[in-house]
Design a protein around this motif. Structure first.
Motif, PDB file in Angstrom:
ATOM      1  N   MET A   1      -0.175  18.368  -5.050  1.00 13.35           N
ATOM      2  CA  MET A   1       0.467  17.073  -5.011  1.00 13.35           C
ATOM      3  C   MET A   1       1.812  17.145  -5.711  1.00 13.35           C
ATOM      4  SD  MET A   1      -2.011  13.835  -5.661  1.00 13.35           S
ATOM      5  CE  MET A   1      -3.421  14.668  -6.326  1.00 13.35           C
ATOM      6  N   THR A   2       2.747  16.368  -5.242  1.00 10.26           N
ATOM      7  CA  THR A   2       4.069  16.307  -5.866  1.00 10.26           C
ATOM      8  C   THR A   2       4.034  15.361  -7.059  1.00 10.26           C
ATOM      9  OG1 THR A   2       4.821  14.441  -4.531  1.00 10.26           O
ATOM     10  CG2 THR A   2       5.166  16.680  -3.608  1.00 10.26           C
ATOM     11  N   VAL A   3       5.079  15.416  -7.882  1.00  8.72           N
ATOM     12  CA  VAL A   3       5.175  14.526  -9.041  1.00  8.72           C
ATOM     13  C   VAL A   3       5.100  13.062  -8.604  1.00  8.72           C
ATOM     14  CG1 VAL A   3       6.714  13.720 -10.885  1.00  8.72           C
ATOM     15  CG2 VAL A   3       6.350  16.177 -10.547  1.00  8.72           C
ATOM     16  N   PRO A   4       5.871  12.632  -7.588  1.00 15.64           N
ATOM     17  CA  PRO A   4       5.767  11.220  -7.186  1.00 15.64           C
ATOM     18  C   PRO A   4       4.360  10.834  -6.717  1.00 15.64           C
ATOM     19  CG  PRO A   4       7.678  12.244  -6.145  1.00 15.64           C
ATOM     20  CD  PRO A   4       6.925  13.320  -6.862  1.00 15.64           C
ATOM     21  N   GLU A   5       3.683  11.730  -6.019  1.00 15.51           N
ATOM     22  CA  GLU A   5       2.320  11.435  -5.561  1.00 15.51           C
ATOM     23  C   GLU A   5       1.363  11.287  -6.742  1.00 15.51           C
ATOM     24  OE1 GLU A   5       2.263  13.684  -1.222  1.00 15.51           O
ATOM     25  OE2 GLU A   5       1.861  14.855  -3.037  1.00 15.51           O
ATOM     26  N   GLU A  35      12.816   3.927  -7.323  1.00 17.07           N
ATOM     27  CA  GLU A  35      14.167   4.372  -7.712  1.00 17.07           C
ATOM     28  C   GLU A  35      14.205   5.870  -8.033  1.00 17.07           C
ATOM     29  OE1 GLU A  35      16.890   2.428  -7.624  1.00 17.07           O
ATOM     30  OE2 GLU A  35      15.617   0.805  -6.861  1.00 17.07           O
ATOM     31  N   HIS A  36      13.079   6.572  -7.835  1.00 15.37           N
ATOM     32  CA  HIS A  36      12.970   8.015  -8.101  1.00 15.37           C
ATOM     33  C   HIS A  36      13.190   8.357  -9.572  1.00 15.37           C
ATOM     34  CE1 HIS A  36      12.820   8.574  -3.786  1.00 15.37           C
ATOM     35  NE2 HIS A  36      13.905   7.819  -3.684  1.00 15.37           N
ATOM     36  N   GLU A  37      12.789   7.454 -10.446  1.00 16.89           N
ATOM     37  CA  GLU A  37      12.889   7.659 -11.892  1.00 16.89           C
ATOM     38  C   GLU A  37      11.537   8.135 -12.412  1.00 16.89           C
ATOM     39  OE1 GLU A  37      15.477   7.468 -13.845  1.00 16.89           O
ATOM     40  OE2 GLU A  37      16.946   6.521 -12.512  1.00 16.89           O
ATOM     41  N   TRP A  38      11.211   9.410 -12.095  1.00 19.97           N
ATOM     42  CA  TRP A  38       9.889   9.938 -12.413  1.00 19.97           C
ATOM     43  C   TRP A  38       9.630   9.974 -13.914  1.00 19.97           C
ATOM     44  CZ3 TRP A  38       9.363   8.961  -7.776  1.00 19.97           C
ATOM     45  CH2 TRP A  38      10.027   9.584  -6.743  1.00 19.97           C
ATOM     46  N   GLY A  39      10.621  10.391 -14.685  1.00 25.55           N
ATOM     47  CA  GLY A  39      10.442  10.488 -16.134  1.00 25.55           C
ATOM     48  C   GLY A  39      10.188   9.135 -16.774  1.00 25.55           C
ATOM     49  N   VAL A  40      10.918   8.110 -16.312  1.00 22.38           N
ATOM     50  CA  VAL A  40      10.720   6.762 -16.845  1.00 22.38           C
ATOM     51  C   VAL A  40       9.324   6.268 -16.464  1.00 22.38           C
ATOM     52  CG1 VAL A  40      11.524   4.371 -16.764  1.00 22.38           C
ATOM     53  CG2 VAL A  40      13.189   6.240 -16.802  1.00 22.38           C
ATOM     54  N   ASP A  60      -5.433  12.728 -16.502  1.00 23.37           N
ATOM     55  CA  ASP A  60      -5.305  14.028 -15.840  1.00 23.37           C
ATOM     56  C   ASP A  60      -4.138  14.016 -14.849  1.00 23.37           C
ATOM     57  OD1 ASP A  60      -7.515  14.861 -17.293  1.00 23.37           O
ATOM     58  OD2 ASP A  60      -8.911  14.622 -15.616  1.00 23.37           O
ATOM     59  N   LEU A  61      -3.979  12.919 -14.111  1.00 20.69           N
ATOM     60  CA  LEU A  61      -2.849  12.805 -13.172  1.00 20.69           C
ATOM     61  C   LEU A  61      -1.520  12.833 -13.926  1.00 20.69           C
ATOM     62  CD1 LEU A  61      -4.342  10.050 -10.851  1.00 20.69           C
ATOM     63  CD2 LEU A  61      -3.777  12.399 -10.138  1.00 20.69           C
ATOM     64  N   LEU A  62      -1.462  12.108 -15.036  1.00 18.93           N
ATOM     65  CA  LEU A  62      -0.225  12.099 -15.832  1.00 18.93           C
ATOM     66  C   LEU A  62       0.059  13.478 -16.427  1.00 18.93           C
ATOM     67  CD1 LEU A  62      -0.405   8.675 -17.712  1.00 18.93           C
ATOM     68  CD2 LEU A  62       0.656   9.215 -15.510  1.00 18.93           C
ATOM     69  N   ALA A  63      -0.980  14.163 -16.897  1.00 20.12           N
ATOM     70  CA  ALA A  63      -0.799  15.511 -17.455  1.00 20.12           C
ATOM     71  C   ALA A  63      -0.289  16.468 -16.388  1.00 20.12           C
ATOM     72  CB  ALA A  63      -2.113  16.018 -18.043  1.00 20.12           C
ATOM     73  N   ASP A  64      -0.833  16.387 -15.180  1.00 19.96           N
ATOM     74  CA  ASP A  64      -0.370  17.254 -14.088  1.00 19.96           C
ATOM     75  C   ASP A  64       1.086  16.959 -13.734  1.00 19.96           C
ATOM     76  OD1 ASP A  64      -2.854  18.406 -14.047  1.00 19.96           O
ATOM     77  OD2 ASP A  64      -3.522  17.401 -12.208  1.00 19.96           O
ATOM     78  N   ALA A  65       1.457  15.670 -13.711  1.00 16.65           N
ATOM     79  CA  ALA A  65       2.852  15.306 -13.427  1.00 16.65           C
ATOM     80  C   ALA A  65       3.777  15.847 -14.515  1.00 16.65           C
ATOM     81  CB  ALA A  65       2.997  13.792 -13.306  1.00 16.65           C
ATOM     82  N   ALA A  66       3.385  15.674 -15.776  1.00 21.88           N
ATOM     83  CA  ALA A  66       4.201  16.171 -16.887  1.00 21.88           C
ATOM     84  C   ALA A  66       4.332  17.690 -16.834  1.00 21.88           C
ATOM     85  CB  ALA A  66       3.595  15.731 -18.215  1.00 21.88           C
ATOM     86  N   GLN A  67       3.262  18.375 -16.474  1.00 21.69           N
ATOM     87  CA  GLN A  67       3.320  19.833 -16.374  1.00 21.69           C
ATOM     88  C   GLN A  67       4.298  20.253 -15.281  1.00 21.69           C
ATOM     89  OE1 GLN A  67      -0.385  21.758 -15.334  1.00 21.69           O
ATOM     90  NE2 GLN A  67       0.292  23.685 -16.236  1.00 21.69           N
ATOM     91  N   ARG A  68       4.254  19.579 -14.149  1.00 17.01           N
ATOM     92  CA  ARG A  68       5.179  19.918 -13.054  1.00 17.01           C
ATOM     93  C   ARG A  68       6.622  19.594 -13.410  1.00 17.01           C
ATOM     94  NH1 ARG A  68       2.172  20.162  -7.699  1.00 17.01           N
ATOM     95  NH2 ARG A  68       0.038  20.261  -8.411  1.00 17.01           N
ATOM     96  N   MET A  69       6.807  18.611 -14.300  1.00 16.48           N
ATOM     97  CA  MET A  69       8.153  18.251 -14.748  1.00 16.48           C
ATOM     98  C   MET A  69       8.592  19.115 -15.943  1.00 16.48           C
ATOM     99  SD  MET A  69       7.639  14.133 -14.430  1.00 16.48           S
ATOM    100  CE  MET A  69       9.257  13.633 -14.961  1.00 16.48           C
ATOM    101  N   ARG A  70       7.709  20.017 -16.365  1.00 15.07           N
ATOM    102  CA  ARG A  70       7.957  20.911 -17.500  1.00 15.07           C
ATOM    103  C   ARG A  70       8.181  20.141 -18.812  1.00 15.07           C
ATOM    104  NH1 ARG A  70       9.822  23.890 -13.119  1.00 15.07           N
ATOM    105  NH2 ARG A  70       9.228  26.071 -13.152  1.00 15.07           N
TER     106      ARG A  70
END
Length: 188
Positions: A1-5, A35-40, A60-70
């Motif tokens: 899954m992508t960060v936005p997903e 607005e594609h503001e993934w970090g916010v 778990d979803l948030l952790a996976d997103a943070a990991q993909r965002m490094r």
């Protein structure tokens, strides 16, 4: 899954009407996602604290997103929150390390949540009371220093008797190397 997903799936888990500690809603998060503001969006979702509605999947979803965002710190924080959710409790305390000459550690204690010290939690039985701890807002507790920590017990039932204001002690062996006063307890 992508960060936005990942972030969208986590946002879908936020019940209608629930607000973060700073007043944000899932609708606000969706606006940042548009607005594609993934970090916010990730930061806002992390502000939905507590145990009332979040399944471990949310964290778990948030952790996976943070990991993909490094975002290493955010990833560790979200994994920790997922573990607290699985444990069914949030335990926060003010920790004070003893000075080295009084038996405290001679090196700073890493606050990353990896250490698993033993604790005396009121009945003197140290052996069964093992809990990881995570320092809030700092990478380590300095020698003789203090900081706010979160505790994650391996046997949560053995900690159920604790209340706000209780004093517990941290041990690597006897005697204690630190004392902690409970400042908050939430249970699912």
């Amino acid at each position: 899954m992508t960060v936005p997903e990942l972030l969208r799936r986590a946002t879908e888990l936020v019940p209608a009407g629930v607000r973060s500690g700073t007043g944000w809603s899932s609708a606000d998060v969706r606006e940042y996602l548009r607005e594609h503001e993934w970090g916010v969006a990730l930061g806002l979702l992390q502000e939905f604290d507590g145990l009332g509605w979040q399944p471990a999947e949310f964290w778990d979803l948030l952790a996976d997103a943070a990991q993909r965002m490094r975002l290493e710190y955010d990833m560790r924080w979200c994994r920790w929150r997922g573990d607290e959710t699985r444990c069914g409790s949030i335990i926060r305390a003010e920790l004070q390390l003893l000075a080295p000459e009084a038996g405290g550690p001679r090196q700073p204690l890493p606050g990353t949540g990896r250490l698993r010290p033993m604790w005396a939690v009121g009945d003197g039985d140290v052996g069964r009371r093992i809990a990881r701890f995570l320092a809030e807002s700092t990478p380590e507790i300095p020698v003789g220093g203090q900081g706010t920590i979160r505790l994650l017990p391996f046997t949560p039932d053995a900690w159920r008797h604790l209340r706000r204001g209780d004093l517990i002690t941290m041990h690597q062996r006897r005697p204690a190397i630190a004392a902690a006063r409970i400042i908050e307890i939430q249970r699912a």
